[in-house]
Design an enzyme around this catalytic site. Sequence first.
Site, PDB file in Angstrom:
ATOM      1  N   HIS A  83       9.924   2.090  -4.583  1.00 28.96           N
ATOM      2  CA  HIS A  83       9.022   2.905  -3.746  1.00 28.96           C
ATOM      3  C   HIS A  83       8.424   1.996  -2.670  1.00 28.96           C
ATOM      4  O   HIS A  83       7.452   1.293  -2.904  1.00 28.96           O
ATOM      5  CB  HIS A  83       7.927   3.519  -4.614  1.00 28.96           C
ATOM      6  CG  HIS A  83       7.167   4.633  -3.938  1.00 28.96           C
ATOM      7  ND1 HIS A  83       7.206   4.848  -2.576  1.00 28.96           N
ATOM      8  CD2 HIS A  83       6.347   5.594  -4.446  1.00 28.96           C
ATOM      9  CE1 HIS A  83       6.437   5.893  -2.279  1.00 28.96           C
ATOM     10  NE2 HIS A  83       5.915   6.363  -3.405  1.00 28.96           N
TER      11      HIS A  83
ATOM     12  N   ASN B 136       4.953   5.589   1.765  1.00 30.98           N
ATOM     13  CA  ASN B 136       3.742   6.390   1.557  1.00 30.98           C
ATOM     14  C   ASN B 136       2.444   5.628   1.331  1.00 30.98           C
ATOM     15  O   ASN B 136       1.540   6.117   0.644  1.00 30.98           O
ATOM     16  CB  ASN B 136       3.974   7.394   0.422  1.00 30.98           C
ATOM     17  CG  ASN B 136       5.049   8.402   0.787  1.00 30.98           C
ATOM     18  OD1 ASN B 136       5.457   8.478   1.943  1.00 30.98           O
ATOM     19  ND2 ASN B 136       5.521   9.171  -0.180  1.00 30.98           N
TER      20      ASN B 136
ATOM     21  N   ASN C  11      -2.397   8.189   3.120  1.00 35.49           N
ATOM     22  CA  ASN C  11      -3.013   6.979   2.567  1.00 35.49           C
ATOM     23  C   ASN C  11      -3.488   6.029   3.662  1.00 35.49           C
ATOM     24  O   ASN C  11      -3.500   4.804   3.493  1.00 35.49           O
ATOM     25  CB  ASN C  11      -2.075   6.272   1.581  1.00 35.49           C
ATOM     26  CG  ASN C  11      -2.019   7.000   0.252  1.00 35.49           C
ATOM     27  OD1 ASN C  11      -3.005   7.627  -0.158  1.00 35.49           O
ATOM     28  ND2 ASN C  11      -0.876   6.945  -0.434  1.00 35.49           N
TER      29      ASN C  11
ATOM     30  N   THR D 230       5.183  13.179  -7.824  1.00 34.37           N
ATOM     31  CA  THR D 230       4.107  12.911  -8.776  1.00 34.37           C
ATOM     32  C   THR D 230       3.635  14.226  -9.382  1.00 34.37           C
ATOM     33  O   THR D 230       3.306  15.162  -8.659  1.00 34.37           O
ATOM     34  CB  THR D 230       2.970  12.173  -8.044  1.00 34.37           C
ATOM     35  OG1 THR D 230       3.431  10.863  -7.753  1.00 34.37           O
ATOM     36  CG2 THR D 230       1.700  12.096  -8.884  1.00 34.37           C
TER      37      THR D 230
ATOM     38  N   TYR E 115       1.766   2.769  -0.305  1.00 37.09           N
ATOM     39  CA  TYR E 115       1.526   1.992  -1.524  1.00 37.09           C
ATOM     40  C   TYR E 115       1.820   0.508  -1.261  1.00 37.09           C
ATOM     41  O   TYR E 115       2.050   0.109  -0.108  1.00 37.09           O
ATOM     42  CB  TYR E 115       2.320   2.603  -2.689  1.00 37.09           C
ATOM     43  CG  TYR E 115       1.863   4.044  -2.895  1.00 37.09           C
ATOM     44  CD1 TYR E 115       0.558   4.306  -3.332  1.00 37.09           C
ATOM     45  CD2 TYR E 115       2.666   5.124  -2.555  1.00 37.09           C
ATOM     46  CE1 TYR E 115       0.091   5.605  -3.459  1.00 37.09           C
ATOM     47  CE2 TYR E 115       2.202   6.438  -2.680  1.00 37.09           C
ATOM     48  CZ  TYR E 115       0.908   6.669  -3.132  1.00 37.09           C
ATOM     49  OH  TYR E 115       0.430   7.945  -3.241  1.00 37.09           O
TER      50      TYR E 115
HETATM   51  C1  8OZ Z   1       1.187  12.833  -4.076  1.00 38.50           C
HETATM   52  C2  8OZ Z   1       0.153  12.594  -4.957  1.00 38.50           C
HETATM   53  C3  8OZ Z   1       0.112  11.394  -5.618  1.00 38.50           C
HETATM   54  C4  8OZ Z   1       1.082  10.437  -5.402  1.00 38.50           C
HETATM   55  C5  8OZ Z   1       3.812   9.492  -2.974  1.00 38.50           C
HETATM   56  C6  8OZ Z   1       3.565   8.866  -5.265  1.00 38.50           C
HETATM   57  O1  8OZ Z   1       3.319  10.035  -1.981  1.00 38.50           O
HETATM   58  C7  8OZ Z   1       3.167   9.658  -4.298  1.00 38.50           C
HETATM   59  C8  8OZ Z   1       2.123  10.686  -4.511  1.00 38.50           C
HETATM   60  C9  8OZ Z   1       2.154  11.894  -3.858  1.00 38.50           C
HETATM   61  O2  8OZ Z   1       4.803   8.788  -2.875  1.00 38.50           O
END
Ligand code: 8OZ
Length: 367
Positions: free
Chosen positions: A181, A184, A241, A32, A186
């Site tokens: 994806h 992480n 996260n 990102t 999401y």
């Molecule tokens: C860092 C900052 C914002 C998003 C990920 C898409 O960790 C990200 C991400 C990483 O997969």
Amino acid sequence: MTIIETPKIDLFTPLQVGPHVLPNRIAMAPMTRNRAGPGNVPQPLNAVYYAQRATAGLIITEASQVSPQGVGYPATPGIHSSEQVAGWRLVTDAVHARGGKIFLQLWHVGRISHPLLQPDGALPVAPSAIKPAGDAFTYEGPKPFVTPRALELAEIPVIIEQYRSGACNALEAGFDGVEIHGANGYLLDQFLRDGSNHRDDAYGGRVENRARLMLEVTDAVCSVWGANRVGIRLSPLQPFNDMRDSDPEATFSYVVEQLNRFGLAYLHITEMGKEAPGAAGPAFDLRKLRRIWQGVYMTNAGYDKERANAALAAGDADLIAFGVLFLANPDLPARFAKDAPLNAPDQSTFYGGDARGYTDYPFLEDN
Ligand code: 8OZ
């Protein structure tokens, strides 16, 4: 008797990935960078950045939201509007002109968002109404995460359709493939791990249910691209996260076994979190996933040339994704080949800004 020595596999051994023959095993990891233009549209500067890195065996783009609801940060590119498709076309054309291969990473952030980023100021959506610890990054600065809205069962097909449609747009934009994806913290990862999924319907509870959305999304994306041009990224031990699982070994062994049935281009595992065992749940030896997986296996997180070559020679991976090293060294494969010194990354320009810290890292011949 003749002894035929098997040549040792290293970063410069070509690799077949689906229909593509990669000239090396040095992938550019998805990163990102928050430099899309208004409307989350990729712009000419983004094409320069990716084209500079076209000597990667494979480029995986930064995560790109499949819908306006899937956004969670400022200035991340989308793959849901015709303007975005046209913007990405600049990127794929520039990379292809330099002989590179590029996959787009399909993304929905789920609860890692904020009403300030959502259409009509709506609540972010998630498997369950569980607020993650920490702050969202908005255009107005960091704001504490809010409690997301749990998706209704009837809305799940809408989410799957967002991924399918994003996959169609990526095809139209000229990519060589897509990466789902699933990592992480999401949306797909939020469904998969039991710290963020407390549902009691067909998408929650036992792992067969928690993995359902990821597998259905994979099926939908493969229906657009053909499985051999679709990869998926997972992060079994990643606490980022506010993620955890009560049994990562069982959860990820199951999902990798299930993913085998598609015949995907690759499985991409990020080892992030491995160094802090316990933060995301009980640690396990990630090489177990390598043994379960029946295809190309990509690994990532903190590898340098030496560790990467050792992993390839040992058969622990087929392909290595480099993040920060590629960010700071547009010609990373040439530098590895020559054992040349590497540029130092500048953390202050990782996220957002302009060409500085983005397209101005010097090439070897600039020195
Ligand atoms: C860092 C900052 C914002 C998003 C990920 C898409 O960790 C990200 C991400 C990483 O997969």
